[in-house]
Design a protein around this motif. Structure first.
Motif, PDB file in Angstrom:
ATOM      1  N   UNK A 122       0.817  -1.206   0.000  1.00  0.00           N
ATOM      2  CA  UNK A 122       0.000   0.000   0.000  1.00  0.00           C
ATOM      3  C   UNK A 122       0.857   1.265   0.000  1.00  0.00           C
ATOM      4  N   UNK A 123       0.569   2.130  -0.968  1.00  0.00           N
ATOM      5  CA  UNK A 123       1.127   3.477  -1.066  1.00  0.00           C
ATOM      6  C   UNK A 123       2.604   3.530  -1.452  1.00  0.00           C
ATOM      7  N   UNK A 124       3.177   2.419  -1.868  1.00  0.00           N
ATOM      8  CA  UNK A 124       4.544   2.473  -2.392  1.00  0.00           C
ATOM      9  C   UNK A 124       4.580   3.295  -3.675  1.00  0.00           C
ATOM     10  N   UNK A 125       5.721   3.922  -3.925  1.00  0.00           N
ATOM     11  CA  UNK A 125       5.923   4.730  -5.136  1.00  0.00           C
ATOM     12  C   UNK A 125       7.138   4.195  -5.888  1.00  0.00           C
ATOM     13  N   UNK A 126       6.962   4.002  -7.200  1.00  0.00           N
ATOM     14  CA  UNK A 126       8.071   3.606  -8.078  1.00  0.00           C
ATOM     15  C   UNK A 126       8.097   4.605  -9.224  1.00  0.00           C
ATOM     16  N   UNK A 127       9.258   5.196  -9.464  1.00  0.00           N
ATOM     17  CA  UNK A 127       9.316   6.193 -10.532  1.00  0.00           C
ATOM     18  C   UNK A 127      10.664   6.151 -11.223  1.00  0.00           C
ATOM     19  N   UNK A 160       7.599  -2.206   0.897  1.00  0.00           N
ATOM     20  CA  UNK A 160       6.642  -2.056   1.983  1.00  0.00           C
ATOM     21  C   UNK A 160       5.936  -0.698   1.926  1.00  0.00           C
ATOM     22  N   UNK A 161       5.038  -0.491   2.895  1.00  0.00           N
ATOM     23  CA  UNK A 161       4.145   0.657   2.928  1.00  0.00           C
ATOM     24  C   UNK A 161       4.897   1.988   2.767  1.00  0.00           C
ATOM     25  N   UNK A 172      15.936  -9.239  -6.418  1.00  0.00           N
ATOM     26  CA  UNK A 172      15.007 -10.136  -5.742  1.00  0.00           C
ATOM     27  C   UNK A 172      15.608 -10.601  -4.411  1.00  0.00           C
ATOM     28  N   UNK A 173      14.735 -11.202  -3.578  1.00  0.00           N
ATOM     29  CA  UNK A 173      15.127 -11.578  -2.219  1.00  0.00           C
ATOM     30  C   UNK A 173      15.598 -10.366  -1.421  1.00  0.00           C
ATOM     31  N   UNK A 174      14.811  -9.306  -1.508  1.00  0.00           N
ATOM     32  CA  UNK A 174      15.091  -8.084  -0.750  1.00  0.00           C
ATOM     33  C   UNK A 174      13.796  -7.541  -0.166  1.00  0.00           C
ATOM     34  N   UNK A 175      13.956  -6.626   0.795  1.00  0.00           N
ATOM     35  CA  UNK A 175      12.844  -5.894   1.387  1.00  0.00           C
ATOM     36  C   UNK A 175      13.237  -4.422   1.465  1.00  0.00           C
ATOM     37  N   UNK A 176      12.361  -3.550   1.012  1.00  0.00           N
ATOM     38  CA  UNK A 176      12.505  -2.113   1.269  1.00  0.00           C
ATOM     39  C   UNK A 176      11.399  -1.767   2.259  1.00  0.00           C
ATOM     40  N   UNK A 177      11.769  -1.455   3.481  1.00  0.00           N
ATOM     41  CA  UNK A 177      10.798  -1.317   4.557  1.00  0.00           C
ATOM     42  C   UNK A 177       9.953  -0.048   4.430  1.00  0.00           C
ATOM     43  N   UNK A 178       8.956   0.040   5.318  1.00  0.00           N
ATOM     44  CA  UNK A 178       8.011   1.159   5.273  1.00  0.00           C
ATOM     45  C   UNK A 178       8.730   2.484   5.473  1.00  0.00           C
ATOM     46  N   UNK A 347      -3.688   9.985   3.069  1.00  0.00           N
ATOM     47  CA  UNK A 347      -2.786   8.852   2.869  1.00  0.00           C
ATOM     48  C   UNK A 347      -2.376   8.185   4.185  1.00  0.00           C
ATOM     49  N   UNK A 348      -3.205   8.303   5.214  1.00  0.00           N
ATOM     50  CA  UNK A 348      -2.951   7.524   6.430  1.00  0.00           C
ATOM     51  C   UNK A 348      -3.249   6.053   6.153  1.00  0.00           C
ATOM     52  N   UNK A 349      -2.432   5.171   6.719  1.00  0.00           N
ATOM     53  CA  UNK A 349      -2.598   3.733   6.549  1.00  0.00           C
ATOM     54  C   UNK A 349      -2.734   3.073   7.915  1.00  0.00           C
TER      55      UNK A 349
END
Length: 426
Positions: A122-127, A160-161, A172-178, A347-349
């Motif tokens: 939810x609410x991730x941005x890719x640009x 992530x959020x 792959x096999x990664x996490x980008x946290x909130x 945009x509160x989650x």
């Protein structure tokens, strides 16, 4: 960091700044056959002739710009109010990936390439020109918790959020946290996790844990990702089946798909089971609101997604005010409980989940007390927020219980009951 005397001032500011706009008419998403470009021929199932077990589903509230420049693989789920803009460059999303509520993908340069099994939460941005989950090692990795080696040969990638990927490569096999960010030209290598709120701007920051911005992937991370992928594959099939029964089933206030983890069913407003396909926001499944339909129409803004299609029920008291682009969701087998007169900034989650205690997710579930204010771009996950509290703009409360009358300042990560308190760096 915590100023109890400021709580009511913060709450009032949040509620007073809620903008109740006139209804916006969002360009719907469409789909065509073959390899699935989301064009006019196939709204909302992509491609229209695919069996539900392999079809992709695009929520009718999603905004798709230049759909002939967008390709989708099988079993992709695109959630309410997501935005895919391929005006200036292509976007490709491979099989078994998901684009959750309010995710914004805007391609430029060589475009955005999303690999298989990528979670865009939810609410991730890719640009920019970005590659997500298209390359990288499958192991072995060393789990920093158990100090054992493991591999993940059917890999996932987790954005992530409210995170941002700006012209970066995320293996792959990664996490980008909130509330974290990976900046232009950076490659986040397989086996790494960007910590909450961190701004990674160099390859050294992306690889060296000594700089305090990344950690190593754990087996628990992998297990969580695998579960999220399975749930969203079920959404692609479940919403496809609902749409093929009746297209009005997948708009407005409506059913959740019946799945192995969700009972299906309708929201209940002021004690009345309610289905309104023409409502401007998406309220889905076992959402129990104290407000009536008229009250919700008055108190809420636009592009709001209250989606009880995974965890359920959501028990929500009288709403003080809810600005545009708010999202509620919950992990499977968990619920949400929200008190009276809570004010939600843009945009509160609010995301349901049990707190993790000694490595096991068996603690209290997400809940919010009465007279609470949530600032713009704030995140509440696996946490209990006491009454008369406030969480500032672009802040996150994670895996914590906050007592009543707590104020979390803007741009703060508050995690693990205060064991981690850090700032959002961007």
């Amino acid at each position: 960091m915590f100023r109890p005397r400021a709580i009511f001032r913060a709450l009032a500011a949040i509620i007073l700044t809620v903008v109740i706009s006139t209804q916006l008419y969002i360009q719907p998403a469409f789909a065509s056959g073959g390899t699935c470009n989301p064009t006019v021929a196939n709204l909302p199932v992509c491609p229209s002739t695919a069996p539900s077990t392999s079809a992709s589903f695009i929520d009718p509230t999603a905004t798709v710009t230049n759909p002939t420049n967008i390709t989708l693989g099988e079993k992709v789920y695109i959630a309410p109010f997501a935005k895919l803009n391929a005006t200036n460059a292509p976007i490709s999303i491979a099989a078994d990936s998901n684009v959750q509520d309010q995710v914004n993908i805007t391609a430029s340069g060589t475009g955005v390439e999303i690999g298989p099994r990528v979670i865009m939460a939810h609410m991730a941005t890719i640009k920019g020109a970005a590659k997500i989950g298209t390359q990288g090692s499958t192991g072995p990795f060393t789990d920093p918790v158990s100090n054992t080696q493991f591999s993940n040969t059917v890999p996932e990638t987790f954005l992530a959020f409210n995170c941002e990927i700006d012209g970066a490569t995320v293996e792959r096999n990664t996490v980008v946290n909130f509330l974290a960010r990976v900046g232009p030209g950076v490659t986040l290598p397989a086996g790494k996790v960007v910590l909450p709120g961190k701004n990674v701007t160099t390859n050294l920051e992306a690889t060296s844990g000594l700089l305090g911005k990344v950690a190593n992937l754990t087996q628990a991370d992998v297990a969580l990702m695998q579960g999220i992928i399975e749930v969203n594959e079920a959404f692609a099939q479940g919403y496809t089946d609902l749409a093929r029964t009746d297209l009005t089933n997948v708009t407005g206030i409506n059913y959740a798909p019946a799945t192995s983890f969700n009972s299906g069913g309708l929201p209940k407003l002021a004690g009345v089971s309610t289905r309104d396909p023409n409502f401007r926001n998406r309220i889905i499944g076992n959402v129990v609101l104290e407000d009536s339909l008229l009250g919700i129409n008055i108190k809420t803004g636009n592009r709001i997604s209250l989606r009880a299609d995974e965890g359920e029920p959501f028990n929500v008291g009288q709403i003080a005010g809810m600005a545009n682009d708010v999202v509620f969701h919950a992990l499977e087998t968990t619920s949400l409980t929200v008190g009276d007169f809570v004010g939600y900034g843009p945009r509160a989650l609010v995301h349901g989940g049990r707190q993790v205690v000694n490595g096991v997710a068996n603690g209290p579930e997400t809940s919010i007390g009465d007279f609470v204010g949530l600032g713009p771009n704030s995140v509440i996950f696996r946490s209990a927020i006491g009454s008369k509290s406030a969480v500032g703009q672009k802040s996150a409360v994670f895996n914590s219980t906050l007592p009543s009358r707590t104020y979390v300042r803007s741009r703060v990560i508050y995690a693990d009951n205060g064991s981690l308190i850090s700032r959002v760096e961007w």
